[in-house]
Design a protein around this motif. Structure first.
Motif, PDB file in Angstrom:
ATOM      1  N   LEU A 280      -7.371 -27.303  19.099  1.00  0.00           N
ATOM      2  CA  LEU A 280      -8.365 -27.936  18.236  1.00  0.00           C
ATOM      3  C   LEU A 280      -8.956 -26.925  17.261  1.00  0.00           C
ATOM      4  N   MET A 281      -9.265 -25.739  17.754  1.00  0.00           N
ATOM      5  CA  MET A 281      -9.796 -24.688  16.888  1.00  0.00           C
ATOM      6  C   MET A 281      -8.780 -24.305  15.814  1.00  0.00           C
ATOM      7  N   GLY A 282      -7.493 -24.321  16.189  1.00  0.00           N
ATOM      8  CA  GLY A 282      -6.443 -24.033  15.222  1.00  0.00           C
ATOM      9  C   GLY A 282      -6.411 -25.066  14.109  1.00  0.00           C
ATOM     10  N   LYS A 283      -6.605 -26.337  14.465  1.00  0.00           N
ATOM     11  CA  LYS A 283      -6.641 -27.398  13.455  1.00  0.00           C
ATOM     12  C   LYS A 283      -7.847 -27.241  12.534  1.00  0.00           C
ATOM     13  N   ILE A 284      -8.991 -26.949  13.129  1.00  0.00           N
ATOM     14  CA  ILE A 284     -10.229 -26.810  12.350  1.00  0.00           C
ATOM     15  C   ILE A 284     -10.178 -25.578  11.448  1.00  0.00           C
ATOM     16  N   SER A 285      -9.410 -24.560  11.846  1.00  0.00           N
ATOM     17  CA  SER A 285      -9.375 -23.308  11.088  1.00  0.00           C
ATOM     18  C   SER A 285      -8.961 -23.513   9.635  1.00  0.00           C
ATOM     19  N   ILE A 324     -21.811 -20.495  10.624  1.00  0.00           N
ATOM     20  CA  ILE A 324     -22.062 -21.608   9.696  1.00  0.00           C
ATOM     21  C   ILE A 324     -20.745 -22.149   9.149  1.00  0.00           C
ATOM     22  N   CYS A 325     -19.817 -21.259   8.827  1.00  0.00           N
ATOM     23  CA  CYS A 325     -18.509 -21.677   8.315  1.00  0.00           C
ATOM     24  C   CYS A 325     -17.775 -22.559   9.314  1.00  0.00           C
ATOM     25  N   TRP A 326     -17.849 -22.188  10.593  1.00  0.00           N
ATOM     26  CA  TRP A 326     -17.171 -22.986  11.616  1.00  0.00           C
ATOM     27  C   TRP A 326     -17.858 -24.328  11.815  1.00  0.00           C
ATOM     28  N   VAL A 327     -19.171 -24.363  11.661  1.00  0.00           N
ATOM     29  CA  VAL A 327     -19.883 -25.638  11.742  1.00  0.00           C
ATOM     30  C   VAL A 327     -19.477 -26.536  10.584  1.00  0.00           C
ATOM     31  N   VAL A 328     -19.478 -25.977   9.374  1.00  0.00           N
ATOM     32  CA  VAL A 328     -19.074 -26.740   8.191  1.00  0.00           C
ATOM     33  C   VAL A 328     -17.619 -27.180   8.311  1.00  0.00           C
ATOM     34  N   GLY A 329     -16.757 -26.278   8.785  1.00  0.00           N
ATOM     35  CA  GLY A 329     -15.343 -26.604   8.950  1.00  0.00           C
ATOM     36  C   GLY A 329     -15.136 -27.717   9.968  1.00  0.00           C
ATOM     37  N   THR A 330     -15.911 -27.691  11.039  1.00  0.00           N
ATOM     38  CA  THR A 330     -15.804 -28.733  12.061  1.00  0.00           C
ATOM     39  C   THR A 330     -16.237 -30.085  11.505  1.00  0.00           C
ATOM     40  N   ILE A 331     -17.349 -30.097  10.777  1.00  0.00           N
ATOM     41  CA  ILE A 331     -17.821 -31.337  10.141  1.00  0.00           C
ATOM     42  C   ILE A 331     -16.778 -31.848   9.158  1.00  0.00           C
ATOM     43  N   TYR A 333     -13.564 -31.297   9.193  1.00  0.00           N
ATOM     44  CA  TYR A 333     -12.395 -31.789   9.930  1.00  0.00           C
ATOM     45  C   TYR A 333     -12.633 -33.192  10.485  1.00  0.00           C
ATOM     46  N   ILE A 334     -13.833 -33.405  11.046  1.00  0.00           N
ATOM     47  CA  ILE A 334     -14.147 -34.694  11.667  1.00  0.00           C
ATOM     48  C   ILE A 334     -14.409 -35.782  10.624  1.00  0.00           C
TER      49      ILE A 334
END
Length: 352
Positions: A280-285, A324-331, A333-334
């Motif tokens: 999942l982290m790979g997809k969000i990356s 913050i980047c990972w939070v934005v990236g997760t949002i 992605y979803i």
């Protein structure tokens, strides 16, 4: 049924974080005394992009047989374009807004970059760099996507040509590797033959050949151990040896360091990394990579504009930026990536 290779997702996650740190220090011009520096340090972390190209080529290997059997080019190319286009367009449009805000707050242009509708268009189409056009620097890290799209086109037609001429396509891939190295070594700056495209050529097509090697060669425990030691030894040499391998370090990373690292992750610690969360982290990356530069720009402006008590020159701030980047990236992605991908699959079954 093909399973996801979580160990390669792990490498994508690590590479994405390193690139984020690299661009953070590049944009802020911060130097951390007594700490590792990802820009203007002993190692140029921009070379991590070569790992992205290698992995992209690696995952293209299975398409060789499909293309040889008549997989149509429009379906092949459009499938990849629609994978990137929505996020490229949205992120580039946001970046244009942020550039405008930067000019209003600081009263000068960010790195002399002008807001450009043309730049927005060609960035969204994945042709901003490496092709026959100048890079308009609209969300500049996405030049990687642009060169990748060019590699996809060449990849398809090399297979098509090889089949028509009854040649082994691997020979043509090797030619592309040497073309990329030649462009780099001779400093060519021509349409399709420039500093951006060359990195994709030698790394992407090496990745395709590397995938073939791993499928046809059984990696032993001894070879896995050696591949685990290679990155450690090379890292120590880079850190503690002045000017060692400075000339050609990009080739060392592409043809030695990264392949050894991939082999060790796949066959040495693959069981440890075999977890859906890493997948999942790979997809969000990918979303994190697309958004990390706009987020960095936004942070710089917001801190200054609203007098936020946050020192951008501290290592801790860079870690906060990464979070913050990972939070934005997760949002992203979803809320953007997954819904759009699902919509495309439902509406355009031809390219699914």
């Amino acid at each position: 049924m093909k399973t996801r290779e979580y160990e390669l997702d792990f490498l994508k996650v690590v590479a994405t974080i390193l690139i984020m740190f690299h661009h953070y220090q590049q944009d802020t011009r911060v130097f951390f005394e007594g700490k590792i520096n990802f820009f203007n340090g002993k190692f140029y972390f921009g070379l991590v992009v070569e790992l992205f190209f290698i992995l992209s080529g690696y995952f293209m290997y299975d398409y060789i047989k499909k293309i040889e059997e008549g997989y149509p080019f429009p379906k092949f190319y459009v499938k990849r374009l629609v994978r990137f286009f929505p996020l490229l367009f949205i992120s580039a449009a946001c970046y244009e807004v942020i550039l405008n805000w930067f000019e209003q707050v600081f009263l000068y242009k960010w790195s002399d970059i002008s807001i450009s509708l043309w730049g927005l268009i060609i960035t969204s189409l994945g042709i901003q760099a490496g092709w026959s056009l100048d890079n308009p620097v609209i969300n500049n890290p996405t030049w990687y996507i642009s060169v990748l799209m060019l590699c996809y086109v060449i990849f398809y037609f090399l297979i098509y040509i090889a089949k028509r001429l009854n040649l082994k396509v691997e020979y043509l891939f090797i030619v592309m590797i040497f073309i990329g190295m030649g462009i780099r070594d001779f400093g060519l700056n021509l349409p399709f033959l420039n500093a951006s495209s060359c990195r994709g050529y030698y790394a992407f097509f090496f990745g395709v050949l590397f995938a073939e090697f791993l499928r046809k060669h059984k990696i032993t425990k001894k070879e896995t151990l050696i591949c685990g030691l290679v990155p450690i030894i090379l890292t120590l040499l880079i850190v503690y040896t002045e000017c060692l391998m400075v000339k050609g370090i990009d080739y060392v990373m592409t043809f030695v360091y990264y392949p050894a690292l991939i082999i060790f992750c796949k066959y040495g610690i693959g069981n440890i990394l075999n977890h859906p969360f890493i997948g999942l982290m790979g997809k969000i990356s990918f979303d994190v990579f697309i958004w990390h530069h706009p987020v960095n720009m936004f942070m710089i402006i917001a801190i200054y504009r609203f007098n936020i008590p946050c020192n951008i020159y501290r290592f801790r701030t860079m870690l906060i930026y990464a979070l913050i980047c990972w939070v934005v990236g997760t949002i992203s992605y979803i809320c953007i990536d997954k819904p759009i991908a699902g919509l495309i699959k439902r509406k355009f079954k031809y390219i699914s």
